[in-house]
Design a protein around this motif. Structure first.
Motif, PDB file in Angstrom:
ATOM      1  N   MET A   1      41.250  38.019  48.868  1.00 23.06           N
ATOM      2  CA  MET A   1      40.755  39.287  48.329  1.00 23.06           C
ATOM      3  C   MET A   1      40.061  39.032  46.995  1.00 23.06           C
ATOM      4  N   GLY A   2      38.870  39.596  46.819  1.00 27.38           N
ATOM      5  CA  GLY A   2      38.129  39.395  45.587  1.00 27.38           C
ATOM      6  C   GLY A   2      38.658  40.257  44.459  1.00 27.38           C
ATOM      7  N   ILE A   3      38.015  40.123  43.319  1.00 28.86           N
ATOM      8  CA  ILE A   3      38.416  40.897  42.147  1.00 28.86           C
ATOM      9  C   ILE A   3      37.980  42.345  42.320  1.00 28.86           C
ATOM     10  N   HIS A   4      38.853  43.269  41.975  1.00 32.28           N
ATOM     11  CA  HIS A   4      38.552  44.693  42.082  1.00 32.28           C
ATOM     12  C   HIS A   4      37.274  45.006  41.296  1.00 32.28           C
ATOM     13  N   PRO A   5      36.384  45.842  41.854  1.00 31.41           N
ATOM     14  CA  PRO A   5      35.113  46.157  41.175  1.00 31.41           C
ATOM     15  C   PRO A   5      35.281  46.643  39.738  1.00 31.41           C
ATOM     16  N   LYS A   6      36.319  47.418  39.475  1.00 31.09           N
ATOM     17  CA  LYS A   6      36.522  47.916  38.112  1.00 31.09           C
ATOM     18  C   LYS A   6      36.904  46.785  37.160  1.00 31.09           C
ATOM     19  N   LEU A   7      37.656  45.810  37.666  1.00 35.46           N
ATOM     20  CA  LEU A   7      37.988  44.651  36.838  1.00 35.46           C
ATOM     21  C   LEU A   7      36.762  43.762  36.653  1.00 35.46           C
ATOM     22  N   GLN A   8      35.934  43.662  37.682  1.00 33.40           N
ATOM     23  CA  GLN A   8      34.695  42.894  37.563  1.00 33.40           C
ATOM     24  C   GLN A   8      33.804  43.478  36.472  1.00 33.40           C
ATOM     25  N   SER A   9      33.733  44.809  36.430  1.00 34.21           N
ATOM     26  CA  SER A   9      32.907  45.473  35.424  1.00 34.21           C
ATOM     27  C   SER A   9      33.389  45.150  34.014  1.00 34.21           C
ATOM     28  N   ILE A  10      34.703  45.126  33.835  1.00 36.17           N
ATOM     29  CA  ILE A  10      35.265  44.776  32.525  1.00 36.17           C
ATOM     30  C   ILE A  10      35.022  43.303  32.224  1.00 36.17           C
ATOM     31  N   LEU A  11      35.219  42.467  33.221  1.00 30.55           N
ATOM     32  CA  LEU A  11      35.041  41.024  33.057  1.00 30.55           C
ATOM     33  C   LEU A  11      33.638  40.685  32.569  1.00 30.55           C
ATOM     34  N   ARG A  12      32.646  41.402  33.073  1.00 27.63           N
ATOM     35  CA  ARG A  12      31.254  41.129  32.687  1.00 27.63           C
ATOM     36  C   ARG A  12      30.982  41.427  31.218  1.00 27.63           C
ATOM     37  N   LYS A  13      31.864  42.150  30.569  1.00 21.90           N
ATOM     38  CA  LYS A  13      31.690  42.453  29.149  1.00 21.90           C
ATOM     39  C   LYS A  13      32.020  41.254  28.258  1.00 21.90           C
ATOM     40  N   ILE A  14      32.699  40.249  28.817  1.00 25.02           N
ATOM     41  CA  ILE A  14      33.013  39.041  28.048  1.00 25.02           C
ATOM     42  C   ILE A  14      31.748  38.198  27.945  1.00 25.02           C
ATOM     43  N   ARG A  15      31.262  37.996  26.737  1.00 20.75           N
ATOM     44  CA  ARG A  15      29.987  37.302  26.545  1.00 20.75           C
ATOM     45  C   ARG A  15      30.116  35.788  26.637  1.00 20.75           C
ATOM     46  N   ASP A  16      31.236  35.254  26.167  1.00 16.16           N
ATOM     47  CA  ASP A  16      31.431  33.805  26.198  1.00 16.16           C
ATOM     48  C   ASP A  16      31.584  33.347  27.647  1.00 16.16           C
ATOM     49  N   GLU A  17      30.652  32.541  28.110  1.00 14.98           N
ATOM     50  CA  GLU A  17      30.619  32.156  29.524  1.00 14.98           C
ATOM     51  C   GLU A  17      31.855  31.372  29.940  1.00 14.98           C
ATOM     52  N   ASN A  18      32.295  30.444  29.101  1.00 16.06           N
ATOM     53  CA  ASN A  18      33.459  29.625  29.446  1.00 16.06           C
ATOM     54  C   ASN A  18      34.726  30.473  29.538  1.00 16.06           C
ATOM     55  N   LEU A  19      34.903  31.375  28.580  1.00 15.01           N
ATOM     56  CA  LEU A  19      36.079  32.240  28.606  1.00 15.01           C
ATOM     57  C   LEU A  19      36.022  33.174  29.804  1.00 15.01           C
ATOM     58  N   LEU A  27      42.069  35.808  37.480  1.00 16.30           N
ATOM     59  CA  LEU A  27      42.089  37.098  38.171  1.00 16.30           C
ATOM     60  C   LEU A  27      41.955  36.922  39.685  1.00 16.30           C
ATOM     61  N   GLU A  28      41.203  35.916  40.091  1.00 17.24           N
ATOM     62  CA  GLU A  28      40.996  35.674  41.518  1.00 17.24           C
ATOM     63  C   GLU A  28      42.247  35.144  42.204  1.00 17.24           C
ATOM     64  N   ASN A  29      43.096  34.466  41.445  1.00 18.78           N
ATOM     65  CA  ASN A  29      44.273  33.848  42.059  1.00 18.78           C
ATOM     66  C   ASN A  29      45.459  33.868  41.097  1.00 18.78           C
ATOM     67  N   PRO A  30      46.022  35.049  40.843  1.00 20.52           N
ATOM     68  CA  PRO A  30      47.144  35.159  39.896  1.00 20.52           C
ATOM     69  C   PRO A  30      48.473  34.751  40.532  1.00 20.52           C
ATOM     70  N   VAL A  31      48.710  33.458  40.596  1.00 21.38           N
ATOM     71  CA  VAL A  31      49.949  32.943  41.174  1.00 21.38           C
ATOM     72  C   VAL A  31      50.675  32.109  40.126  1.00 21.38           C
ATOM     73  N   PHE A  32      51.952  31.835  40.407  1.00 23.58           N
ATOM     74  CA  PHE A  32      52.764  31.030  39.496  1.00 23.58           C
ATOM     75  C   PHE A  32      53.478  29.963  40.308  1.00 23.58           C
ATOM     76  N   GLU A  33      53.436  28.731  39.829  1.00 25.02           N
ATOM     77  CA  GLU A  33      54.059  27.620  40.541  1.00 25.02           C
ATOM     78  C   GLU A  33      55.236  27.073  39.741  1.00 25.02           C
ATOM     79  N   ALA A  34      56.356  26.885  40.439  1.00 23.60           N
ATOM     80  CA  ALA A  34      57.552  26.317  39.810  1.00 23.60           C
ATOM     81  C   ALA A  34      58.455  25.740  40.896  1.00 23.60           C
ATOM     82  N   ASP A  35      59.058  24.589  40.616  1.00 23.35           N
ATOM     83  CA  ASP A  35      59.985  23.939  41.553  1.00 23.35           C
ATOM     84  C   ASP A  35      59.361  23.728  42.931  1.00 23.35           C
TER      85      ASP A  35
END
Length: 235
Positions: A1-19, A27-35
């Motif tokens: 599943m892709g990023i929600h359009p509303k989150l994409q709109s907010i994401l585009r406001k970040i000017r620093d390309e690397n960040l 946001l595309e893959n919010p998972v946590f790995e342990a053990d």
């Protein structure tokens, strides 16, 4: 599943390309790995942002992020245009996008539609999960501080930068607004019907409060029936 359009709109406001790229990947893959296990939670699109106090309904997570972003950017304007301060808006926007990102990993939906905590939540809270993952992915320390400090006096560290303070205040304001309107609307529904509307949303709550202003308790009763009919049609 892709990023929600509303989150994409907010994401585009970040000017620093690397960040922006680093935030997008998380946001595309919010998972946590342990053990040797990979933990994933409820989809961001349908997850609540709380279990009881605020945004405790499907879609609450997205609403909270969008509303908190609006508040945070308004605070940025006040700091810059009224007080003459300087704000790194990229850090503010990234902080809002990520501050509650691991809450869905700590929630599970029960058969009756209510929410409960996951086994992962027995060991780590969403804030600890977020900070550890941001450190692992080598996010800027300034952003890690924003996320770790967003609970203010109730968190592990208080905000010590302008950006962290803005994110904390925006998160707190939206959580309080949402929680209060849900409480007031629930009270009015109980007063009029003696019942509760399960998983009452903020949009429904504001609709109920508006009907009280326009038509009193009779208006509340009408609106409750309208909400029930609308839900029945969607079921």
């Amino acid at each position: 599943m892709g990023i929600h359009p509303k989150l994409q709109s907010i994401l585009r406001k970040i000017r620093d390309e690397n960040l922006r790229k680093k935030v997008m990947e998380l946001l595309e893959n919010p998972v946590f790995e342990a053990d040797g296990k990979t933990y994933s939670g409820l989809p961001l699109d349908s997850s609540p942002a709380g279990l009881s106090h605020h945004h405790s309904y499907p879609g609450g997570f997205i609403e909270h992020v969008v509303s908190s972003t609006n508040i945070a950017l308004a605070l940025c304007n006040s700091v810059e245009k009224i007080y003459g301060g300087k704000v790194n808006r990229d850090i503010v926007i990234a902080g809002i996008l990520l501050h509650d990102l691991f809450k869905p990993l700590t929630y599970t939906e029960k058969e009756d539609g209510r929410y409960d905590t996951t086994k992962l939540a027995d060991y780590m809270d969403h804030l600890s999960l977020a900070v550890s993952e941001l450190v692992r992915r080598n996010f800027p320390l300034e952003l890690i501080h924003v996320v770790s400090a967003h609970h203010g006096n109730h968190g592990p560290i208080k905000p010590r930068t302008v950006e962290a303070l803005i994110c904390h205040l925006a998160d707190m304001a939206d959580s309080r607004l949402n929680g209060e309107v849900l409480n007031v609307a629930a009270y009015l529904v109980r007063k009029v019907t003696g019942e509760e509307i399960p998983s009452l949303t903020a949009k429904e709550a504001f609709e109920i409060l508006r009907s009280k202003t326009l038509e009193g308790l009779e208006g509340v009763a009408k609106t409750v029936e309208k909400i029930k009919r609308r839900r029945t049609r969607k079921a």
